[in-house]
Motif scaffolding. Structure first.
Motif, PDB file in Angstrom:
ATOM      1  N   PRO A 130      29.675 -38.153  67.204  1.00  0.00           N
ATOM      2  CA  PRO A 130      28.963 -37.290  66.256  1.00  0.00           C
ATOM      3  C   PRO A 130      27.550 -36.986  66.758  1.00  0.00           C
ATOM      4  O   PRO A 130      26.873 -37.854  67.304  1.00  0.00           O
ATOM      5  CB  PRO A 130      28.911 -38.134  64.984  1.00  0.00           C
ATOM      6  CG  PRO A 130      28.970 -39.548  65.457  1.00  0.00           C
ATOM      7  CD  PRO A 130      29.793 -39.530  66.719  1.00  0.00           C
ATOM      8  N   TYR A 131      27.140 -35.735  66.595  1.00  0.00           N
ATOM      9  CA  TYR A 131      25.803 -35.330  67.032  1.00  0.00           C
ATOM     10  C   TYR A 131      25.312 -34.186  66.168  1.00  0.00           C
ATOM     11  O   TYR A 131      26.076 -33.558  65.442  1.00  0.00           O
ATOM     12  CB  TYR A 131      25.798 -34.934  68.503  1.00  0.00           C
ATOM     13  CG  TYR A 131      26.572 -33.669  68.809  1.00  0.00           C
ATOM     14  CD1 TYR A 131      25.923 -32.445  68.923  1.00  0.00           C
ATOM     15  CD2 TYR A 131      27.950 -33.698  68.975  1.00  0.00           C
ATOM     16  CE1 TYR A 131      26.624 -31.287  69.205  1.00  0.00           C
ATOM     17  CE2 TYR A 131      28.652 -32.551  69.257  1.00  0.00           C
ATOM     18  CZ  TYR A 131      27.993 -31.352  69.374  1.00  0.00           C
ATOM     19  OH  TYR A 131      28.692 -30.198  69.649  1.00  0.00           O
ATOM     20  N   ILE A 132      24.024 -33.937  66.260  1.00  0.00           N
ATOM     21  CA  ILE A 132      23.404 -32.830  65.543  1.00  0.00           C
ATOM     22  C   ILE A 132      22.705 -31.964  66.583  1.00  0.00           C
ATOM     23  O   ILE A 132      21.965 -32.473  67.426  1.00  0.00           O
ATOM     24  CB  ILE A 132      22.375 -33.342  64.514  1.00  0.00           C
ATOM     25  CG1 ILE A 132      23.063 -34.258  63.504  1.00  0.00           C
ATOM     26  CG2 ILE A 132      21.659 -32.177  63.822  1.00  0.00           C
ATOM     27  CD1 ILE A 132      22.097 -35.046  62.643  1.00  0.00           C
TER      28      ILE A 132
ATOM     29  N   VAL B  21      19.932 -29.439  67.537  1.00  0.00           N
ATOM     30  CA  VAL B  21      18.626 -28.966  67.101  1.00  0.00           C
ATOM     31  C   VAL B  21      18.109 -28.068  68.222  1.00  0.00           C
ATOM     32  O   VAL B  21      17.664 -28.559  69.257  1.00  0.00           O
ATOM     33  CB  VAL B  21      17.651 -30.138  66.846  1.00  0.00           C
ATOM     34  CG1 VAL B  21      16.292 -29.612  66.416  1.00  0.00           C
ATOM     35  CG2 VAL B  21      18.213 -31.100  65.817  1.00  0.00           C
ATOM     36  N   GLY B  22      18.219 -26.769  67.998  1.00  0.00           N
ATOM     37  CA  GLY B  22      17.874 -25.844  69.079  1.00  0.00           C
ATOM     38  C   GLY B  22      18.844 -26.047  70.228  1.00  0.00           C
ATOM     39  O   GLY B  22      20.052 -25.979  70.047  1.00  0.00           O
ATOM     40  N   ARG B  23      18.302 -26.351  71.398  1.00  0.00           N
ATOM     41  CA  ARG B  23      19.154 -26.604  72.562  1.00  0.00           C
ATOM     42  C   ARG B  23      19.401 -28.085  72.795  1.00  0.00           C
ATOM     43  O   ARG B  23      20.094 -28.464  73.721  1.00  0.00           O
ATOM     44  CB  ARG B  23      18.528 -25.998  73.815  1.00  0.00           C
ATOM     45  CG  ARG B  23      18.422 -24.504  73.731  1.00  0.00           C
ATOM     46  CD  ARG B  23      17.941 -23.848  74.976  1.00  0.00           C
ATOM     47  NE  ARG B  23      16.986 -24.630  75.752  1.00  0.00           N
ATOM     48  CZ  ARG B  23      16.408 -24.212  76.849  1.00  0.00           C
ATOM     49  NH1 ARG B  23      16.664 -23.005  77.300  1.00  0.00           N
ATOM     50  NH2 ARG B  23      15.560 -24.966  77.495  1.00  0.00           N
ATOM     51  N   ARG B  24      18.826 -28.907  71.948  1.00  0.00           N
ATOM     52  CA  ARG B  24      18.937 -30.353  72.115  1.00  0.00           C
ATOM     53  C   ARG B  24      19.977 -30.947  71.180  1.00  0.00           C
ATOM     54  O   ARG B  24      20.209 -30.434  70.084  1.00  0.00           O
ATOM     55  CB  ARG B  24      17.590 -31.013  71.818  1.00  0.00           C
ATOM     56  CG  ARG B  24      16.513 -30.586  72.763  1.00  0.00           C
ATOM     57  CD  ARG B  24      15.173 -31.090  72.354  1.00  0.00           C
ATOM     58  NE  ARG B  24      15.158 -32.542  72.255  1.00  0.00           N
ATOM     59  CZ  ARG B  24      14.114 -33.228  71.850  1.00  0.00           C
ATOM     60  NH1 ARG B  24      13.013 -32.613  71.501  1.00  0.00           N
ATOM     61  NH2 ARG B  24      14.157 -34.537  71.782  1.00  0.00           N
ATOM     62  N   CYS B  25      20.564 -32.029  71.609  1.00  0.00           N
ATOM     63  CA  CYS B  25      21.475 -32.802  70.767  1.00  0.00           C
ATOM     64  C   CYS B  25      20.778 -34.104  70.411  1.00  0.00           C
ATOM     65  O   CYS B  25      20.191 -34.754  71.275  1.00  0.00           O
ATOM     66  CB  CYS B  25      22.766 -33.113  71.508  1.00  0.00           C
ATOM     67  SG  CYS B  25      23.785 -31.681  71.834  1.00  0.00           S
ATOM     68  N   ILE B  26      20.836 -34.452  69.132  1.00  0.00           N
ATOM     69  CA  ILE B  26      20.322 -35.745  68.704  1.00  0.00           C
ATOM     70  C   ILE B  26      21.463 -36.503  68.044  1.00  0.00           C
ATOM     71  O   ILE B  26      22.453 -35.916  67.605  1.00  0.00           O
ATOM     72  CB  ILE B  26      19.107 -35.629  67.756  1.00  0.00           C
ATOM     73  CG1 ILE B  26      19.455 -34.845  66.492  1.00  0.00           C
ATOM     74  CG2 ILE B  26      17.924 -35.011  68.486  1.00  0.00           C
ATOM     75  CD1 ILE B  26      18.352 -34.865  65.447  1.00  0.00           C
ATOM     76  N   TYR B  27      21.305 -37.802  67.992  1.00  0.00           N
ATOM     77  CA  TYR B  27      22.371 -38.665  67.518  1.00  0.00           C
ATOM     78  C   TYR B  27      21.809 -39.659  66.525  1.00  0.00           C
ATOM     79  O   TYR B  27      20.721 -40.177  66.714  1.00  0.00           O
ATOM     80  CB  TYR B  27      22.970 -39.445  68.700  1.00  0.00           C
ATOM     81  CG  TYR B  27      23.415 -38.567  69.833  1.00  0.00           C
ATOM     82  CD1 TYR B  27      24.726 -38.140  69.931  1.00  0.00           C
ATOM     83  CD2 TYR B  27      22.508 -38.153  70.810  1.00  0.00           C
ATOM     84  CE1 TYR B  27      25.134 -37.329  70.971  1.00  0.00           C
ATOM     85  CE2 TYR B  27      22.909 -37.336  71.852  1.00  0.00           C
ATOM     86  CZ  TYR B  27      24.217 -36.924  71.932  1.00  0.00           C
ATOM     87  OH  TYR B  27      24.611 -36.115  72.952  1.00  0.00           O
ATOM     88  N   GLU B  28      22.566 -39.949  65.481  1.00  0.00           N
ATOM     89  CA  GLU B  28      22.212 -41.039  64.592  1.00  0.00           C
ATOM     90  C   GLU B  28      22.906 -42.277  65.144  1.00  0.00           C
ATOM     91  O   GLU B  28      24.137 -42.319  65.255  1.00  0.00           O
ATOM     92  CB  GLU B  28      22.667 -40.773  63.157  1.00  0.00           C
ATOM     93  CG  GLU B  28      22.251 -41.896  62.239  1.00  0.00           C
ATOM     94  CD  GLU B  28      22.843 -41.767  60.854  1.00  0.00           C
ATOM     95  OE1 GLU B  28      22.262 -42.369  59.945  1.00  0.00           O
ATOM     96  OE2 GLU B  28      23.869 -41.112  60.683  1.00  0.00           O
ATOM     97  N   TRP B  29      22.141 -43.272  65.529  1.00  0.00           N
ATOM     98  CA  TRP B  29      22.686 -44.434  66.224  1.00  0.00           C
ATOM     99  C   TRP B  29      23.787 -45.122  65.414  1.00  0.00           C
ATOM    100  O   TRP B  29      24.828 -45.498  65.960  1.00  0.00           O
ATOM    101  CB  TRP B  29      21.569 -45.406  66.580  1.00  0.00           C
ATOM    102  CG  TRP B  29      22.073 -46.640  67.260  1.00  0.00           C
ATOM    103  CD1 TRP B  29      21.920 -47.913  66.828  1.00  0.00           C
ATOM    104  CD2 TRP B  29      22.813 -46.726  68.486  1.00  0.00           C
ATOM    105  NE1 TRP B  29      22.513 -48.781  67.709  1.00  0.00           N
ATOM    106  CE2 TRP B  29      23.070 -48.076  68.735  1.00  0.00           C
ATOM    107  CE3 TRP B  29      23.285 -45.784  69.389  1.00  0.00           C
ATOM    108  CZ2 TRP B  29      23.775 -48.521  69.845  1.00  0.00           C
ATOM    109  CZ3 TRP B  29      23.995 -46.221  70.499  1.00  0.00           C
ATOM    110  CH2 TRP B  29      24.235 -47.573  70.721  1.00  0.00           C
ATOM    111  N   ALA B  30      23.615 -45.255  64.109  1.00  0.00           N
ATOM    112  CA  ALA B  30      24.630 -45.912  63.278  1.00  0.00           C
ATOM    113  C   ALA B  30      25.950 -45.138  63.317  1.00  0.00           C
ATOM    114  O   ALA B  30      27.028 -45.728  63.375  1.00  0.00           O
ATOM    115  CB  ALA B  30      24.135 -46.056  61.849  1.00  0.00           C
TER     116      ALA B  30
END
Length: 73
Positions: free
Chosen positions: A46-48, A50-59
């Protein structure tokens, strides 16, 4: 904006739910950047976006990986 700066809450900031960037995730997991990309494309991780970047919620990442766990008790 400096590439070192983040504009989203990360683990340890303000006690909020932690989001991490790809660099941090790669430091925590023993996989290559290509494997990470494949897991995103297959919907394993799972990822989100944001613009051209991917961020991840560690949990959420931990939960996704634990659901794939095999063997052991």
């Amino acid at each position: 904006m400096n590439s070192e700066q983040t504009d989203f809450p990360t683990s340890g900031q303000h006690g909020e739910i932690g989001f991490i960037d790809e660099k941090t995730l790669l430091a925590r997991l023993p996989v290559s950047r290509g494997t990470l990309s494949n897991w995103r494309a297959k919907g394993i991780l799972p990822y989100i976006k944001v613009g051209r970047r991917c961020i991840y919620e560690w949990a959420s990442v931990q939960g996704a990986l634990l659901r794939r766990q095999r063997g052991g008790n």
